[in-house]
Design a protein around this motif. Structure first.
Motif, PDB file in Angstrom:
ATOM      1  N   LYS A  48     -27.219  15.680   2.736  1.00  0.00           N
ATOM      2  CA  LYS A  48     -26.863  16.118   3.769  1.00  0.00           C
ATOM      3  C   LYS A  48     -25.985  17.277   3.920  1.00  0.00           C
ATOM      4  O   LYS A  48     -24.897  17.031   3.215  1.00  0.00           O
ATOM      5  CB  LYS A  48     -26.342  15.153   4.999  1.00  0.00           C
ATOM      6  CG  LYS A  48     -26.256  15.510   6.342  1.00  0.00           C
ATOM      7  CD  LYS A  48     -26.382  14.328   7.383  1.00  0.00           C
ATOM      8  CE  LYS A  48     -25.013  13.842   7.628  1.00  0.00           C
ATOM      9  NZ  LYS A  48     -25.020  12.525   8.578  1.00  0.00           N
ATOM     10  N   LEU A  49     -26.189  18.634   4.491  1.00  0.00           N
ATOM     11  CA  LEU A  49     -25.222  19.345   4.247  1.00  0.00           C
ATOM     12  C   LEU A  49     -24.185  19.493   5.387  1.00  0.00           C
ATOM     13  O   LEU A  49     -24.367  19.024   6.453  1.00  0.00           O
ATOM     14  CB  LEU A  49     -25.834  21.078   4.545  1.00  0.00           C
ATOM     15  CG  LEU A  49     -27.098  21.126   3.377  1.00  0.00           C
ATOM     16  CD1 LEU A  49     -27.768  22.622   3.592  1.00  0.00           C
ATOM     17  CD2 LEU A  49     -26.380  21.311   2.132  1.00  0.00           C
ATOM     18  N   GLY A  50     -23.028  19.658   5.138  1.00  0.00           N
ATOM     19  CA  GLY A  50     -21.847  19.536   5.924  1.00  0.00           C
ATOM     20  C   GLY A  50     -21.689  20.822   6.818  1.00  0.00           C
ATOM     21  O   GLY A  50     -22.516  21.717   6.862  1.00  0.00           O
ATOM     22  N   THR A  55     -20.534  22.118   1.616  1.00  0.00           N
ATOM     23  CA  THR A  55     -20.358  21.033   1.635  1.00  0.00           C
ATOM     24  C   THR A  55     -21.640  20.406   1.671  1.00  0.00           C
ATOM     25  O   THR A  55     -22.344  20.708   2.677  1.00  0.00           O
ATOM     26  CB  THR A  55     -19.179  20.553   2.418  1.00  0.00           C
ATOM     27  OG1 THR A  55     -19.566  20.946   3.932  1.00  0.00           O
ATOM     28  CG2 THR A  55     -17.739  21.205   2.466  1.00  0.00           C
ATOM     29  N   ALA A  56     -21.653  19.150   0.822  1.00  0.00           N
ATOM     30  CA  ALA A  56     -22.846  18.242   0.958  1.00  0.00           C
ATOM     31  C   ALA A  56     -22.438  16.865   0.982  1.00  0.00           C
ATOM     32  O   ALA A  56     -21.623  16.626  -0.082  1.00  0.00           O
ATOM     33  CB  ALA A  56     -23.721  18.840  -0.045  1.00  0.00           C
ATOM     34  N   PHE A  57     -22.971  15.937   1.582  1.00  0.00           N
ATOM     35  CA  PHE A  57     -22.925  14.544   1.382  1.00  0.00           C
ATOM     36  C   PHE A  57     -24.108  13.874   1.054  1.00  0.00           C
ATOM     37  O   PHE A  57     -24.989  14.416   0.946  1.00  0.00           O
ATOM     38  CB  PHE A  57     -22.436  14.152   2.847  1.00  0.00           C
ATOM     39  CG  PHE A  57     -21.375  14.823   3.406  1.00  0.00           C
ATOM     40  CD1 PHE A  57     -19.990  14.345   2.995  1.00  0.00           C
ATOM     41  CD2 PHE A  57     -21.328  15.798   4.366  1.00  0.00           C
ATOM     42  CE1 PHE A  57     -18.803  14.782   3.703  1.00  0.00           C
ATOM     43  CE2 PHE A  57     -20.214  16.509   5.027  1.00  0.00           C
ATOM     44  CZ  PHE A  57     -18.641  15.938   4.585  1.00  0.00           C
ATOM     45  N   VAL A  58     -23.743  12.733   0.460  1.00  0.00           N
ATOM     46  CA  VAL A  58     -24.901  11.731   0.074  1.00  0.00           C
ATOM     47  C   VAL A  58     -24.569  10.639   1.174  1.00  0.00           C
ATOM     48  O   VAL A  58     -23.079  10.223   1.028  1.00  0.00           O
ATOM     49  CB  VAL A  58     -25.065  11.536  -1.207  1.00  0.00           C
ATOM     50  CG1 VAL A  58     -25.631  12.579  -2.031  1.00  0.00           C
ATOM     51  CG2 VAL A  58     -23.887  11.008  -2.102  1.00  0.00           C
ATOM     52  N   GLY A  72     -20.593  10.987   4.895  1.00  0.00           N
ATOM     53  CA  GLY A  72     -20.997  10.221   3.539  1.00  0.00           C
ATOM     54  C   GLY A  72     -19.902  10.569   2.659  1.00  0.00           C
ATOM     55  O   GLY A  72     -18.619  11.072   2.877  1.00  0.00           O
ATOM     56  N   PHE A  73     -20.101  10.330   1.464  1.00  0.00           N
ATOM     57  CA  PHE A  73     -19.398  10.676   0.253  1.00  0.00           C
ATOM     58  C   PHE A  73     -19.589  12.233  -0.133  1.00  0.00           C
ATOM     59  O   PHE A  73     -20.883  12.402  -0.115  1.00  0.00           O
ATOM     60  CB  PHE A  73     -19.775   9.938  -0.883  1.00  0.00           C
ATOM     61  CG  PHE A  73     -19.345   8.284  -0.825  1.00  0.00           C
ATOM     62  CD1 PHE A  73     -18.248   8.121  -0.292  1.00  0.00           C
ATOM     63  CD2 PHE A  73     -20.296   7.425  -1.424  1.00  0.00           C
ATOM     64  CE1 PHE A  73     -18.006   6.751   0.010  1.00  0.00           C
ATOM     65  CE2 PHE A  73     -19.577   6.211  -1.391  1.00  0.00           C
ATOM     66  CZ  PHE A  73     -18.555   5.759  -0.604  1.00  0.00           C
TER      67      PHE A  73
END
Lengths: 396, 262
Positions: A48-50, A55-58, A72-73
């Protein structure tokens, strides 16, 4: 968005356990296909892009934790989980994290303390089918709606029906939202193991850190794992997950080589920064000296700790509502931040770990019963102040 | 750009708009933080000040980055109004990316690694001092010392030797040294030695900590600044210990005395 859902084809049978009400079935929307097409889009559903660029999350595998951590992280960060000395609650987080990665077909590297780390994969939880969970939800709500309308008088009944019609639409919208969310993060059923075919189809690397005399083997595995996931600006095609269980456990051969372990974490941290991956490390802080434990904590980008609830703590039971359902507490000490120096101040730093319907993990803020001794008199005085001229500064 | 008076600058003896470089030459600043509250923002603040304050476009900075890659600082400082990439191109910022410095990690050869690193720093500092526009002001910044210790494999002697060399540079070449370190690592007696040495060297000690009352959205923590050079070159002695609250923002840090804000 395409219906790339992370649900499991076989998992829908769990829905049969729920109470069936013919009333709610009518409200079911056309059921989407439970068979997930392989995620090929960019960004893939597991990433998921922040808000800020880059920035990106999993997902952590626990939807509530995703929400708490702001998505997420963070990709490119090191997450550390301080274990409870007595209970394996950290494994709940680790398993959810790994399962979620497998659901998204993300490469996984697992380092475990057992001789056969691959056996640990057999204990990973299987996702609750989103179809089943949304159906249950609807049934619950539908039943509640039916009760209230039955209790109403005839005059109000019509309004109630209208209201319900409106409510039903909203409900469908909500569940659709839920479905979209569940592409990114699934609810996991901790009682049901993940099906074998997922594990076989995956790119999963397992290392045992028991009896290893040095961290060189793990270091090599991590290097080769991360070299396949270079970070490219803009293109978050796939994200890797590294899960390391009890890195400084006493049964490891390198135990007491504190500086070696720290060097390893330092190099892991440096490598993670330049790759599309997240590393989750759990460690028993109690076996480390205070000084080293703090050093570890400083190395973490996101720092969590889990704590089990001691059996039958009567005082705590009196203080907290819903105490009997709690498994333990999760503390959020630090949250990884990129692109900003502003620390993230959470609403609460302690959450209770609960099992919903004995299977899926939820996090809730603690509901503290008001303490009687906390100056009832001062409230009274402020109340008298507010009655005179200005509003009370204490607004509860 | 008119800036609000900042208690942090004030405590360090810096007046906005003055031509004096910041931090002053020959000064050693030790920043101590803890797990709950990161002190990195102080370093960012100093980095920005060092690159922009004073006459002639600011001084030069030698930045030893053990904790984060360049992109991280670049992003953060851009929001503070300072373009590190440009500064780096103009040879104002000398960025040492030491995230994975191999020379420091080879068992017994730590000494060698540090020696090489020091030689490199010395070369850069001497090079900067020769340039006209720097007015002899060079800042060495270390982010952060705990990683330096790991790189030295826990050998305190190596770390102290290295710091001694850097500190001697501050007096010889009239540059300043800013060190970020973590206080809570040294809580027990036997680990305390390095910290006491460091505190002894330092002219300014900046402690960053959380509020005793816990988390707050408006106040991110408190700063304690101990000024040890009060009688050095000020006719009027400055206040020795200052204590105030801070709130970290994207474009800077807001400082205020306890209770002065609602």
């Amino acid at each position: 968005m395409a219906a790339a859902r992370g649900s499991l084809p076989g998992a829908s049978r769990s829905s049969s356990s729920s109470s069936s009400s013919s009333f709610s079935r009518a409200a079911l929307p056309s059921s989407p296909s439970p068979h997930p097409p392989p995620p090929q889009q960019s960004p893939s559903p597991g990433v998921k892009l922040g808000g800020g660029g880059g920035t990106a999350f999993v997902s952590t595998g626990i939807p509530d934790l995703d929400r708490i951590l702001g998505g997420g992280f963070l990709l490119g960060s090191v997450v550390m989980v301080i274990e409870d000395a007595d209970a394996p609650h950290h494994l709940l987080l680790l398993r959810s994290f790994m399962s979620q990665g497998i659901m998204h077909r993300q490469p996984l590297l697992f380092a475990g303390t057992s001789k056969e780390p691959r056996a640990f994969l057999g204990t990973l939880p299987s996702p609750v089918s989103s179809l089943a969970s949304s159906k249950e939800e609807r049934q619950r709500r539908g039943a509640a709606g039916a009760d209230s309308s039955a209790q109403d008088q005839e005059k109000n009944l019509r309004i109630a029906w209208q209201y319900k019609k409106y409510f039903g639409e909203q409900k469908i919208g909500e569940t659709q939202n839920r479905d979209i969310e569940q592409e990114y993060s699934n609810d996991f059923d901790l009682r049901k193991p993940l099906e074998r075919h997922f594990l076989n189809a995956q790119e999963i690397d397992c290392v045992s850190i028991q009896d290893a005399s040095s961290l060189a083997i793990l270091h090599d595995h991590v290097s080769s794992f991360l070299s396949k996931l270079p970070r490219k600006d803009g293109g978050f095609l796939n994200a890797g997950r590294i899960a390391i269980q009890s890195l400084c456990a006493p049964q490891c051969g390198y135990f007491e080589k504190d500086w070696d372990i720290l060097s390893f974490i330092r190099s892991l941290r440096a490598k993670i920064r330049s790759s599309n991956a997240v590393a989750v490390i759990t460690f028993p802080a109690s076996v480390l000296s205070h000084s080293f434990s703090k050093r570890w904590q400083h190395m973490a980008d996101t720092l969590l700790s889990v704590r089990a609830i001691p059996d039958e703590d009567k005082d705590l039971g009196k203080l907290l509502t819903g105490y009997q359902d709690m498994l333990g507490f999760l503390h959020v000490h630090k949250v990884a931040q990129s692109h900003t120096q502003v620390p993230l101040i959470l609403e609460a730093s302690t959450y209770s770990l609960k099992l919903q319907k004995r299977r899926s993990l939820v996090l809730e803020q603690l509901n503290q019963a008001p303490v009687e001794a906390s100056s009832g008199t001062s409230y009274a005085t402020s109340g008298s102040c507010s009655s005179s001229s200005k509003g009370s500064p204490l607004d509860f | 750009m008119a800036e609000l008076p900042n208690l942090l600058d004030e405590a360090m003896g810096f007046a906005p708009g003055s031509a004096a470089p910041f931090p002053r030459g020959g000064v050693v600043v030790l920043v101590e933080d803890c797990v709950e509250t990161s002190g990195a923002f102080v370093l960012h603040h100093f980095l920005k000040r060092a690159l922009s304050s004073g006459g002639g476009g600011g001084g030069a900075v030698v930045f030893l980055a053990f904790a984060q890659p360049f992109a991280h600082y670049d992003r953060l400082l851009r929001k503070l109004g300072c373009n590190l990439s440009v500064q780096r191109k103009n040879n104002k910022l000398h960025f040492f990316d030491l995230l994975e410095y191999p020379g420091l990690r080879k068992g017994n050869a730590t000494n060698r690694g540090f020696l090489d690193l020091y030689r490199e720093i010395q070369r850069v500092v001497e090079g900067c001092s020769l340039q006209e526009d720097n007015k002899g002001c060079v800042n060495i910044m270390i982010d952060d010392l705990s990683f330096l210790e790991i790189a030295a494999h826990g050998s305190m002697d190596d770390v102290l030797d290295f710091l001694h060399y850097c500190i001697s540079l501050t007096s010889v070449m009239d540059c300043s040294l800013v060190i970020l370190n973590h206080e809570d690592i040294y809580a027990t007696e036997e680990d305390h030695e390095l910290l006491t040495h460091l505190r002894y060297f330092s002219d300014f000690l900046i402690k960053v900590g959380p509020l005793n009352t816990g988390l707050a959205a408006d106040v991110h923590g408190q700063l304690t600044i101990v000024n040890k050079e009060i009688f050095k070159d000020h006719a009027r002695p400055m206040q020795k210990v200052r204590n105030f609250h801070f709130k970290v923002k994207e474009n800077g840090v807001e400082t205020f005395y306890p209770g002065s804000r609602h």
